[in-house]
Scaffold this motif. Structure first.
Motif, PDB file in Angstrom:
ATOM      1  N   ALA A  99       0.832  -1.201   0.000  1.00  0.00           N
ATOM      2  CA  ALA A  99       0.000   0.000   0.000  1.00  0.00           C
ATOM      3  C   ALA A  99       0.870   1.256   0.000  1.00  0.00           C
ATOM      4  CB  ALA A  99      -0.938  -0.008   1.201  1.00  0.00           C
ATOM      5  N   GLY A 100       1.974   1.223   0.732  1.00  0.00           N
ATOM      6  CA  GLY A 100       2.855   2.375   0.764  1.00  0.00           C
ATOM      7  C   GLY A 100       3.483   2.665  -0.586  1.00  0.00           C
ATOM      8  N   LEU A 130       3.428   5.905  -5.715  1.00  0.00           N
ATOM      9  CA  LEU A 130       3.246   5.930  -7.167  1.00  0.00           C
ATOM     10  C   LEU A 130       2.067   6.813  -7.546  1.00  0.00           C
ATOM     11  CD1 LEU A 130       3.853   4.952 -10.028  1.00  0.00           C
ATOM     12  CD2 LEU A 130       2.477   2.914  -9.536  1.00  0.00           C
ATOM     13  N   PHE A 131       0.932   6.621  -6.876  1.00  0.00           N
ATOM     14  CA  PHE A 131      -0.259   7.418  -7.189  1.00  0.00           C
ATOM     15  C   PHE A 131      -0.005   8.901  -6.941  1.00  0.00           C
ATOM     16  CE2 PHE A 131      -3.426   3.740  -6.213  1.00  0.00           C
ATOM     17  CZ  PHE A 131      -3.157   3.182  -7.454  1.00  0.00           C
ATOM     18  N   GLY A 161       2.708  10.551  -6.796  1.00  0.00           N
ATOM     19  CA  GLY A 161       3.712  11.133  -7.674  1.00  0.00           C
ATOM     20  C   GLY A 161       3.272  11.241  -9.109  1.00  0.00           C
ATOM     21  N   ALA A 162       2.493  10.259  -9.595  1.00  0.00           N
ATOM     22  CA  ALA A 162       2.114  10.219 -11.006  1.00  0.00           C
ATOM     23  C   ALA A 162       0.787  10.917 -11.290  1.00  0.00           C
ATOM     24  CB  ALA A 162       2.042   8.766 -11.490  1.00  0.00           C
ATOM     25  N   VAL A 163      -0.168  10.817 -10.376  1.00  0.00           N
ATOM     26  CA  VAL A 163      -1.467  11.480 -10.567  1.00  0.00           C
ATOM     27  C   VAL A 163      -1.333  12.886  -9.992  1.00  0.00           C
ATOM     28  CG1 VAL A 163      -3.952  11.340 -10.179  1.00  0.00           C
ATOM     29  CG2 VAL A 163      -2.602   9.239 -10.360  1.00  0.00           C
ATOM     30  N   ALA A 164      -0.799  13.785 -10.800  1.00  0.00           N
ATOM     31  CA  ALA A 164      -0.427  15.102 -10.299  1.00  0.00           C
ATOM     32  C   ALA A 164      -0.400  16.103 -11.454  1.00  0.00           C
ATOM     33  CB  ALA A 164       0.957  15.027  -9.636  1.00  0.00           C
ATOM     34  N   PRO A 165      -0.644  17.385 -11.178  1.00  0.00           N
ATOM     35  CA  PRO A 165      -1.015  17.920  -9.866  1.00  0.00           C
ATOM     36  C   PRO A 165      -2.478  17.619  -9.540  1.00  0.00           C
ATOM     37  CG  PRO A 165      -1.037  19.659 -11.492  1.00  0.00           C
ATOM     38  CD  PRO A 165      -0.515  18.441 -12.196  1.00  0.00           C
ATOM     39  N   ARG A 166      -2.776  17.557  -8.256  1.00  0.00           N
ATOM     40  CA  ARG A 166      -4.139  17.280  -7.813  1.00  0.00           C
ATOM     41  C   ARG A 166      -4.721  18.496  -7.099  1.00  0.00           C
ATOM     42  NH1 ARG A 166      -0.927  13.495  -6.112  1.00  0.00           N
ATOM     43  NH2 ARG A 166      -1.132  14.075  -3.921  1.00  0.00           N
ATOM     44  N   PRO A 167      -5.980  18.854  -7.391  1.00  0.00           N
ATOM     45  CA  PRO A 167      -6.618  19.926  -6.621  1.00  0.00           C
ATOM     46  C   PRO A 167      -6.810  19.484  -5.176  1.00  0.00           C
ATOM     47  CG  PRO A 167      -8.233  18.806  -7.986  1.00  0.00           C
ATOM     48  CD  PRO A 167      -6.889  18.244  -8.373  1.00  0.00           C
ATOM     49  N   ILE A 168      -7.005  20.447  -4.319  1.00  0.00           N
ATOM     50  CA  ILE A 168      -7.094  20.166  -2.883  1.00  0.00           C
ATOM     51  C   ILE A 168      -8.461  20.584  -2.359  1.00  0.00           C
ATOM     52  CG2 ILE A 168      -6.073  20.601  -0.617  1.00  0.00           C
ATOM     53  CD1 ILE A 168      -3.488  21.405  -2.162  1.00  0.00           C
ATOM     54  N   PHE A 221      -7.677  17.466   1.595  1.00  0.00           N
ATOM     55  CA  PHE A 221      -7.643  16.171   0.920  1.00  0.00           C
ATOM     56  C   PHE A 221      -7.341  16.406  -0.556  1.00  0.00           C
ATOM     57  CE2 PHE A 221     -10.592  15.758   4.478  1.00  0.00           C
ATOM     58  CZ  PHE A 221     -10.048  14.676   5.154  1.00  0.00           C
ATOM     59  N   SER A 222      -6.295  15.751  -1.055  1.00  0.00           N
ATOM     60  CA  SER A 222      -5.916  15.973  -2.448  1.00  0.00           C
ATOM     61  C   SER A 222      -6.420  14.879  -3.382  1.00  0.00           C
ATOM     62  CB  SER A 222      -4.395  16.098  -2.580  1.00  0.00           C
ATOM     63  OG  SER A 222      -3.755  14.870  -2.296  1.00  0.00           O
ATOM     64  N   PHE A 223      -7.130  13.888  -2.866  1.00  0.00           N
ATOM     65  CA  PHE A 223      -7.846  12.959  -3.741  1.00  0.00           C
ATOM     66  C   PHE A 223      -9.240  13.554  -3.918  1.00  0.00           C
ATOM     67  CE2 PHE A 223      -5.281   8.879  -2.568  1.00  0.00           C
ATOM     68  CZ  PHE A 223      -4.115   9.511  -2.943  1.00  0.00           C
TER      69      PHE A 223
END
Length: 217
Positions: A26-27, A32-33, A35-42, A59-61
């Motif tokens: 999970a870590g 990976l998520f 770092g790769a799914v970026a940039p993310r709104p908050i 929360f950035s997801f």
């Protein structure tokens, strides 16, 4: 390095063996998520518990799930011990929350509200933020935030009880605060909103370098 990219990506982009998600911890997947799914709104989310104590957390997801009806989605993860975040606990007690867009001027305060305070401690006070009402909601909004979406929770989808499992919150927007400096009723002025995005680790990104592409007809 060739042209700023690692040589393997330029010489042979198909040279990596596929990774099977179940073989990764999970870590590792989190790194990976994030770092790769970026940039993310908050999503900067305020909520209250059964005793009426306010909580505030970023929360950035987070993203838009629907426009009609207007629904925003964010996903608080369980912590490393498999325990629910305060926001998740609060939404089980009362199905209201306010999702704020913080912007760069409030980045320090936003980061301060991610501190691991004890349940029931007030992040508004901790971060030096002012509470203000929004419509008929019991949850306070951040007076300093220029955009706030007052929501009632439609559904929370749990993905399990293991550490870092998500709880997808689908929150329907019922009332909106939008500073006239940011939104003129048609356009959002990014220079006034100064949105920021989340990257991996301690990194954030400013929305100060943009380019445009016309959508094909």
């Amino acid at each position: 390095m060739l042209g700023g990219l690692p040589t393997p990506y330029r010489e042979n982009p198909m040279n990596s063996s596929p990774l099977h998600a179940e073989q990764l911890s999970a870590g590792t997947l989190y790194r990976l998520f994030s770092g790769a799914v970026a940039p993310r709104p908050i999503a900067w989310v305020s909520s209250i518990n059964a005793q009426g104590q306010a909580n505030l957390a970023p929360f950035s997801f987070f993203n838009v799930a629907s426009v009609d009806p207007p629904v925003l989605a964010f996903s608080p993860l369980l912590n490393g011990q498999g325990e629910a975040k305060d926001t998740t606990r609060n939404l089980a007690a009362g199905a209201e929350c306010i999702i704020h867009i913080g912007g760069e001027p409030l980045a320090g305060a936003l980061n301060a509200t991610s501190a691991p305070l004890h349940y029931g401690e007030d992040e508004f006070t901790h971060a030096g933020l002012t509470k203000a009402p929004l419509g008929e909601l019991k949850v306070p909004r951040i007076a300093e935030a220029r955009v706030a979406f007052g929501c009632r929770v439609r559904e929370v989808i749990s993905f399990g009880d293991r550490p870092l499992a998500g709880n997808l919150v689908l929150a329907e927007v019922v009332v909106i605060h939008a500073d006239e400096r940011v939104w003129d009723g048609r356009h959002v002025h990014l220079e006034a909103l100064q949105p920021i995005g989340r990257l991996a680790g301690s990194d954030f990104v400013r929305c100060s370098d943009r380019f445009a592409l016309e959508r094909p007809t």
